[in-house]
Design a protein around this motif. Structure first.
Motif, mmCIF file in Angstrom:
data_model
loop_
_atom_site.group_PDB
_atom_site.id
_atom_site.type_symbol
_atom_site.label_atom_id
_atom_site.label_comp_id
_atom_site.label_asym_id
_atom_site.label_seq_id
_atom_site.Cartn_x
_atom_site.Cartn_y
_atom_site.Cartn_z
ATOM 1 N N ASP A 50 -1.724 1.181 8.819
ATOM 2 C CA ASP A 50 -0.253 1.613 7.968
ATOM 3 C C ASP A 50 0.642 1.594 8.576
ATOM 4 O OD1 ASP A 50 -1.971 2.660 6.116
ATOM 5 O OD2 ASP A 50 -1.114 4.009 5.210
ATOM 6 N N ASP A 51 1.153 0.406 7.551
ATOM 7 C CA ASP A 51 2.740 0.541 8.747
ATOM 8 C C ASP A 51 2.834 -0.620 9.881
ATOM 9 O OD1 ASP A 51 2.931 3.217 7.153
ATOM 10 O OD2 ASP A 51 2.942 4.488 8.996
ATOM 11 N N HIS A 103 3.020 -2.823 2.280
ATOM 12 C CA HIS A 103 2.970 -1.799 2.358
ATOM 13 C C HIS A 103 4.400 -1.378 2.623
ATOM 14 C CE1 HIS A 103 1.891 2.325 3.481
ATOM 15 N NE2 HIS A 103 2.453 2.419 4.440
ATOM 16 N N HIS A 107 9.211 0.950 3.563
ATOM 17 C CA HIS A 107 8.313 2.507 3.802
ATOM 18 C C HIS A 107 9.033 3.172 2.797
ATOM 19 C CE1 HIS A 107 5.432 5.371 5.494
ATOM 20 N NE2 HIS A 107 5.163 4.317 5.430
HETATM 21 ZN ZN LIG Z 1 3.209 4.431 5.516
#
Ligand SMILES: [Zn+2]
Length: 265
Positions: A50-51, A103, A107
């Motif tokens: 993620d990210d 994503h 965020h």
């Molecule tokens: Zn995230």
């Protein structure tokens, strides 16, 4: 960003031996305490990151060396900023066969926004990634948070799936492709053996889809992190278990479906 010397040596070892038939890296890898005859007939594993953190790039040679593919959920608004993967790195990961997913733009917790802002966070993010020539079909909710409007926005923006909270394993196909359940987050003290146990337990409990969620790749730099060496051990173990029937796929490969056109927010 500096790599500890030990890890540099490790990476060089992987790069040197990764393409041959020699076992990858001659580091001492503890043998998982699983039953001798354990086979995997009903379990699929997905590795997700993620990210779009810059340190995720360190796993690239490991994935190449073990011939595994992962899903990288990228915050497109952060690409190229300090401590985040840049476009060249994302392209390289994608060219290796890894999946790039969305994503959001910034965020944001999607349960806290609505209307035009919600649409922009999801649709514009996907448009950005499509413009970079990635076939983007998979999405992950930041923090795993969403509500009905957020789930609908993900559908409306053309995604085929969305990964949510950590109460996996998930079934294949999932009960709700827009609320896919992952395994508990990998945190800095999640051991290699614990990761292998997650997989073995899914099989023992009747099989399913074990989605692993990684964030940072480092030695304790963040609560949500995995040491590179631990990831290497896990990737090697997964790779070896393929001969016992274990299947490792990206989220997009499990979900399938066409790449829908981008939608202007
Ligand atoms: Zn995230």
């Amino acid at each position: 960003m500096k790599l500890p010397h030990k890890l540099i040596t490790l990476l060089i070892t992987i790069l040197l031996v990764g393409c041959g038939s020699v076992p990858i890296a001659n580091t001492k890898v503890p043998v998982a305490n699983t039953k001798e005859s354990s086979t995997f007939q009903k379990t699929v594993v997905s590795l997700t990151f993620d990210d779009g953190n810059a340190d995720n790039y360190y796993v690239r040679p490991i994935l190449k060396g073990t011939k595994l593919h992962a899903t990288f959920y990228v915050v497109s608004g952060f690409t190229g900023k300090p401590n985040y993967l840049n476009r060249r790195q994302l392209r390289a990961l994608y060219a290796d066969g890894n999946e790039i997913g969305g994503h959001t733009l910034s965020h944001i917790n999607l349960a806290t926004v609505s209307g035009a802002e919600l649409k922009r966070e999801v649709c514009k993010d996907r448009l950005n990634l499509l413009a970079r020539k990635f076939k983007v079909t998979s999405f992950a909710y930041p923090y795993g948070h969403y509500d009905d409007a957020a789930r609908q926005a993900v559908i409306d923006c053309g995604y085929n799936s969305a990964r949510a909270v950590s109460s996996g394993p998930e079934s294949i196909p999932p009960a709700d492709a827009y609320a896919i359940q992952a395994m508990p987050y990998i945190v800095k003290d999640t051991s290699f053996l614990k990761m292998t146990r997650y997989v073995s337990q899914v099989e023992e409990n009747g099989g399913g889809w074990a989605i692993f969620v990684f964030h940072h790749v480092c030695d304790g730099c963040d609560q949500y992190s995995v040491p590179l060496e631990t990831f290497l051990q896990f990737a090697q173990w997964l790779s070896e278990q393929q001969k016992n029937g274990l299947v490792i796929k990206t989220v997009g490969e499990v979900i399938g479906g066409e790449v829908k056109p981008g939608v202007k927010p």
